[in-house]
Design an enzyme around this catalytic site. Structure first.
Site, PDB file in Angstrom:
ATOM      1  N   SER A 177      33.639  10.507 -23.082  1.00 36.80           N
ATOM      2  CA  SER A 177      32.544   9.538 -22.972  1.00 36.80           C
ATOM      3  C   SER A 177      31.238  10.305 -23.092  1.00 36.80           C
ATOM      4  O   SER A 177      31.217  11.519 -22.849  1.00 36.80           O
ATOM      5  CB  SER A 177      32.610   8.854 -21.603  1.00 36.80           C
ATOM      6  N   TYR A 204      33.877   8.542 -12.254  1.00 37.77           N
ATOM      7  CA  TYR A 204      34.100   8.508 -13.705  1.00 37.77           C
ATOM      8  C   TYR A 204      33.402   9.692 -14.375  1.00 37.77           C
ATOM      9  O   TYR A 204      33.989  10.402 -15.194  1.00 37.77           O
ATOM     10  CB  TYR A 204      33.551   7.175 -14.231  1.00 37.77           C
TER      11      TYR A 204
HETATM   12  C1  BGC Z   1      31.515   3.579 -19.825  1.00 31.61           C
HETATM   13  C2  BGC Z   1      30.752   2.277 -19.904  1.00 31.61           C
HETATM   14  C3  BGC Z   1      29.284   2.526 -20.234  1.00 31.61           C
HETATM   15  C4  BGC Z   1      29.175   3.410 -21.474  1.00 31.61           C
HETATM   16  C5  BGC Z   1      27.728   3.752 -21.836  1.00 31.61           C
HETATM   17  C6  BGC Z   1      31.273   4.366 -21.083  1.00 31.61           C
HETATM   18  O1  BGC Z   1      31.946   5.584 -21.005  1.00 31.61           O
HETATM   19  O2  BGC Z   1      32.896   3.299 -19.698  1.00 31.61           O
HETATM   20  O3  BGC Z   1      30.874   1.613 -18.683  1.00 31.61           O
HETATM   21  O4  BGC Z   1      28.626   1.315 -20.494  1.00 31.61           O
HETATM   22  O5  BGC Z   1      29.887   4.594 -21.257  1.00 31.61           O
HETATM   23  O6  BGC Z   1      26.973   4.150 -20.744  1.00 31.61           O
END
Ligand code: BGC
Length: 268
Positions: free
Chosen positions: A156, A169
């Site tokens: 991410s 996360y």
């Molecule tokens: C997350 C989302 C978030 C996006 C951008 C992703 O990795 O799961 O919840 O909106 O990143 O910030």
């Protein structure tokens, strides 16, 4: 001296034909788009999923109708015995494992002040421990069979970019960032390459609550230089390229597909 890339003129369909690729969390969101894309390009795809076997079955049928090859394995990436079974089943069925796509992930949004140990463990177990051991098990298989292999971790932007109220996360994705760099360095000698794909905001179930809140969605879109969320297919096409030998020299790093969100600045 010049070196030529032997794959320069090949199409992705030639490069992915018959490659054996496992996609975790493959029956929803980004994972589903990855499965559909690489199956259409001729890969043999194993769709790992935890629930909704009817969705997986429908995907298998649709891929088969298009002349592709896939099958589903119900396995929870949060359980090490399931992960090993996923890889063993793949090898029993197709004889080898060429590419492991660690896509499955979850999030529980809460302030660090309110995060419970249970939520912390849940997120870290799926998003980091699961990816760590899937990488280990996949790499062992690739080394045993010979010829190298590739591991693609769907990370991410939050492997490097804070997201307040989503700390576990971010902690997990930051861990995956260093997992890929460190294991990528260690495993390069075995021909096993590892790369992270870091999406920004993507129109998938994980973002349902934002997408159904017009005010929040407008704020999110305003923060993205491209002005919109990604469609899962826009991440899948990056993964298809990375799964192919056209990406043979990429390892121990991350590729972001985020519409510019990590560089976003209000110009103040
Ligand atoms: C997350 C989302 C978030 C996006 C951008 C992703 O990795 O799961 O919840 O909106 O990143 O910030």
């Amino acid at each position: 001296m010049t070196t030529t890339n032997p794959y320069a003129n090949a199409t992705l369909a030639t490069l992915l034909k018959d490659k054996v690729i496992v996609v975790t969390g493959g029956n929803s969101g980004i994972g589903k788009a990855i499965v559909e894309r690489i199956a259409r390009l001729g890969a043999k795809v194993v769709i790992d999923y935890r629930s909704h076997s009817e969705v997986t079955e429908a995907m298998e049928v649709e891929i088969g109708e298009l002349g592709g090859c896939s099958f589903g394995v119900q396995a929870d990436v949060g359980k090490l015995e399931d992960l090993q079974r996923l890889i063993d089943t793949t090898v029993d069925r197709f004889g080898r494992l060429d590419v492991m796509v660690n896509n499955a992930g979850i999030e529980t949004r809460a302030s660090i002040l309110d995060t419970t140990p249970e939520d912390y463990d849940k997120v870290l177990n799926i998003n980091l421990r699961g990816v760590f051991f899937a990488t280990q098990y996949a790499a062992k298989q690739m080394i045993a069979q010979g010829g190298g292999g590739r591991i693609i971790n769907i990370s991410s932007v939050h492997e490097d970019w804070p997201m307040p109220n989503n700390t576990p996360y971010c902690v997990a994705k930051g861990g995956v960032r260093m997992l890929t760099r460190t294991a990528g360095v260690e495993l390069a000698a075995h021909g096993v390459t590892i790369v992270n794909v870091g999406p920004g905001a993507v129109a998938t179930p994980i973002n349902d609550s934002t997408m159904h809140n017009p005010e929040l969605l407008a704020r999110l879109n305003a923060a993205i230089p491209m002005g919109r969320m990604a469609q899962p297919e826009e991440v899948a096409s990056v993964v298809a390229f990375l799964a192919s030998d056209a990406a043979s020299y990429i390892t121990a790093t991350s590729i972001f597909a985020d519409g510019g969100i990590m560089q976003s600045s209000p110009g103040l």
